[in-house]
Design a protein around this motif. Structure first.
Motif, mmCIF file in Angstrom:
data_model
loop_
_atom_site.group_PDB
_atom_site.id
_atom_site.type_symbol
_atom_site.label_atom_id
_atom_site.label_comp_id
_atom_site.label_asym_id
_atom_site.label_seq_id
_atom_site.Cartn_x
_atom_site.Cartn_y
_atom_site.Cartn_z
ATOM 1 N N VAL A 49 0.841 -1.200 0.000
ATOM 2 C CA VAL A 49 0.000 0.000 0.000
ATOM 3 C C VAL A 49 0.874 1.247 0.000
ATOM 4 O O VAL A 49 0.616 2.203 -0.744
ATOM 5 C CB VAL A 49 -0.967 -0.010 1.209
ATOM 6 C CG1 VAL A 49 -1.630 1.339 1.401
ATOM 7 C CG2 VAL A 49 -2.014 -1.097 1.035
ATOM 8 N N ASP A 50 1.917 1.247 0.810
ATOM 9 C CA ASP A 50 2.833 2.384 0.856
ATOM 10 C C ASP A 50 3.471 2.616 -0.513
ATOM 11 O O ASP A 50 3.504 3.740 -1.010
ATOM 12 C CB ASP A 50 3.905 2.160 1.918
ATOM 13 C CG ASP A 50 4.860 3.341 2.024
ATOM 14 O OD1 ASP A 50 4.390 4.471 2.266
ATOM 15 O OD2 ASP A 50 6.081 3.131 1.861
ATOM 16 N N ALA A 51 3.955 1.562 -1.137
ATOM 17 C CA ALA A 51 4.608 1.694 -2.445
ATOM 18 C C ALA A 51 3.623 2.201 -3.494
ATOM 19 O O ALA A 51 3.948 3.093 -4.285
ATOM 20 C CB ALA A 51 5.202 0.357 -2.878
ATOM 21 N N GLY A 52 2.423 1.659 -3.499
ATOM 22 C CA GLY A 52 1.422 2.071 -4.480
ATOM 23 C C GLY A 52 0.998 3.523 -4.327
ATOM 24 O O GLY A 52 0.923 4.263 -5.312
ATOM 25 N N THR A 53 0.737 3.944 -3.095
ATOM 26 C CA THR A 53 0.319 5.331 -2.881
ATOM 27 C C THR A 53 1.475 6.291 -3.120
ATOM 28 O O THR A 53 1.279 7.406 -3.590
ATOM 29 C CB THR A 53 -0.275 5.555 -1.478
ATOM 30 O OG1 THR A 53 0.659 5.143 -0.480
ATOM 31 C CG2 THR A 53 -1.588 4.838 -1.304
ATOM 32 N N ARG A 54 2.686 5.844 -2.836
ATOM 33 C CA ARG A 54 3.864 6.681 -3.074
ATOM 34 C C ARG A 54 4.059 6.918 -4.579
ATOM 35 O O ARG A 54 4.289 8.045 -5.015
ATOM 36 C CB ARG A 54 5.099 5.996 -2.491
ATOM 37 C CG ARG A 54 6.351 6.819 -2.518
ATOM 38 C CD ARG A 54 7.497 6.069 -1.853
ATOM 39 N NE ARG A 54 7.168 5.646 -0.511
ATOM 40 C CZ ARG A 54 7.344 6.400 0.577
ATOM 41 N NH1 ARG A 54 7.861 7.595 0.454
ATOM 42 N NH2 ARG A 54 7.022 5.954 1.765
ATOM 43 N N VAL A 55 3.909 5.874 -5.395
ATOM 44 C CA VAL A 55 4.019 6.008 -6.856
ATOM 45 C C VAL A 55 2.912 6.925 -7.373
ATOM 46 O O VAL A 55 3.170 7.812 -8.195
ATOM 47 C CB VAL A 55 3.968 4.624 -7.544
ATOM 48 C CG1 VAL A 55 3.775 4.755 -9.044
ATOM 49 C CG2 VAL A 55 5.224 3.833 -7.232
ATOM 50 N N TRP A 56 1.693 6.728 -6.891
ATOM 51 C CA TRP A 56 0.562 7.569 -7.297
ATOM 52 C C TRP A 56 0.849 9.041 -6.977
ATOM 53 O O TRP A 56 0.682 9.918 -7.820
ATOM 54 C CB TRP A 56 -0.695 7.086 -6.592
ATOM 55 C CG TRP A 56 -1.942 7.886 -6.837
ATOM 56 C CD1 TRP A 56 -2.197 8.766 -7.851
ATOM 57 C CD2 TRP A 56 -3.118 7.875 -6.030
ATOM 58 N NE1 TRP A 56 -3.457 9.297 -7.725
ATOM 59 C CE2 TRP A 56 -4.048 8.761 -6.614
ATOM 60 C CE3 TRP A 56 -3.481 7.202 -4.879
ATOM 61 C CZ2 TRP A 56 -5.306 8.993 -6.069
ATOM 62 C CZ3 TRP A 56 -4.741 7.418 -4.345
ATOM 63 C CH2 TRP A 56 -5.632 8.312 -4.941
ATOM 64 N N ALA A 57 1.297 9.299 -5.751
ATOM 65 C CA ALA A 57 1.570 10.674 -5.328
ATOM 66 C C ALA A 57 2.713 11.293 -6.135
ATOM 67 O O ALA A 57 2.624 12.445 -6.564
ATOM 68 C CB ALA A 57 1.892 10.713 -3.838
ATOM 69 N N LEU A 58 3.780 10.548 -6.366
ATOM 70 C CA LEU A 58 4.910 11.090 -7.128
ATOM 71 C C LEU A 58 4.534 11.349 -8.585
ATOM 72 O O LEU A 58 4.968 12.346 -9.173
ATOM 73 C CB LEU A 58 6.114 10.155 -7.037
ATOM 74 C CG LEU A 58 6.857 10.181 -5.699
ATOM 75 C CD1 LEU A 58 7.831 9.011 -5.601
ATOM 76 C CD2 LEU A 58 7.593 11.508 -5.517
ATOM 77 N N ARG A 59 3.720 10.487 -9.175
ATOM 78 C CA ARG A 59 3.264 10.717 -10.560
ATOM 79 C C ARG A 59 2.371 11.950 -10.627
ATOM 80 O O ARG A 59 2.461 12.749 -11.558
ATOM 81 C CB ARG A 59 2.537 9.494 -11.098
ATOM 82 C CG ARG A 59 3.514 8.352 -11.403
ATOM 83 C CD ARG A 59 2.850 7.279 -12.153
ATOM 84 N NE ARG A 59 2.366 7.860 -13.420
ATOM 85 C CZ ARG A 59 2.147 7.178 -14.505
ATOM 86 N NH1 ARG A 59 2.367 5.892 -14.519
ATOM 87 N NH2 ARG A 59 1.698 7.748 -15.590
ATOM 88 N N ASP A 60 1.486 12.095 -9.646
ATOM 89 C CA ASP A 60 0.624 13.274 -9.595
ATOM 90 C C ASP A 60 1.473 14.535 -9.447
ATOM 91 O O ASP A 60 1.251 15.520 -10.134
ATOM 92 C CB ASP A 60 -0.363 13.156 -8.435
ATOM 93 C CG ASP A 60 -1.295 14.344 -8.367
ATOM 94 O OD1 ASP A 60 -2.345 14.311 -9.038
ATOM 95 O OD2 ASP A 60 -0.983 15.309 -7.633
#
Length: 77
Positions: A24-35
């Motif tokens: 979950v941390d990795a997924g939300t981190r990728v989402w946030a960095l892409r945004d």
């Protein structure tokens, strides 16, 4: 003080919880960095560079990405 348990000593439930939180941390981190990469500096609350550093360092159990996604970006439109 209790001794730290090794991975082998953890229960299957504890191992599953750790893997789930990490995913979950990795997924939300990728989402946030892409945004963040797709936004201009004026669309971000605070310095963009600080958000990049904060989101890139260490595991936060999804807290840092959630803070960015909820409060770090200004609403479009």
């Amino acid at each position: 003080m209790s001794k730290k348990k090794s991975w082998k000593e953890l229960s299957p439930t504890a191992k599953a919880a750790i893997v789930t939180v990490a995913a979950v941390d990795a997924g939300t981190r990728v989402w946030a960095l892409r945004d963040l990469a797709g936004r201009q500096a004026d669309e971000i609350n605070g310095p963009k560079r600080a958000w990049v550093i904060g989101l890139s360092l260490g595991s936060t159990a999804g807290i840092a990405p959630a803070v960015y996604l909820l409060w770090g970006r200004k609403r479009r439109g």
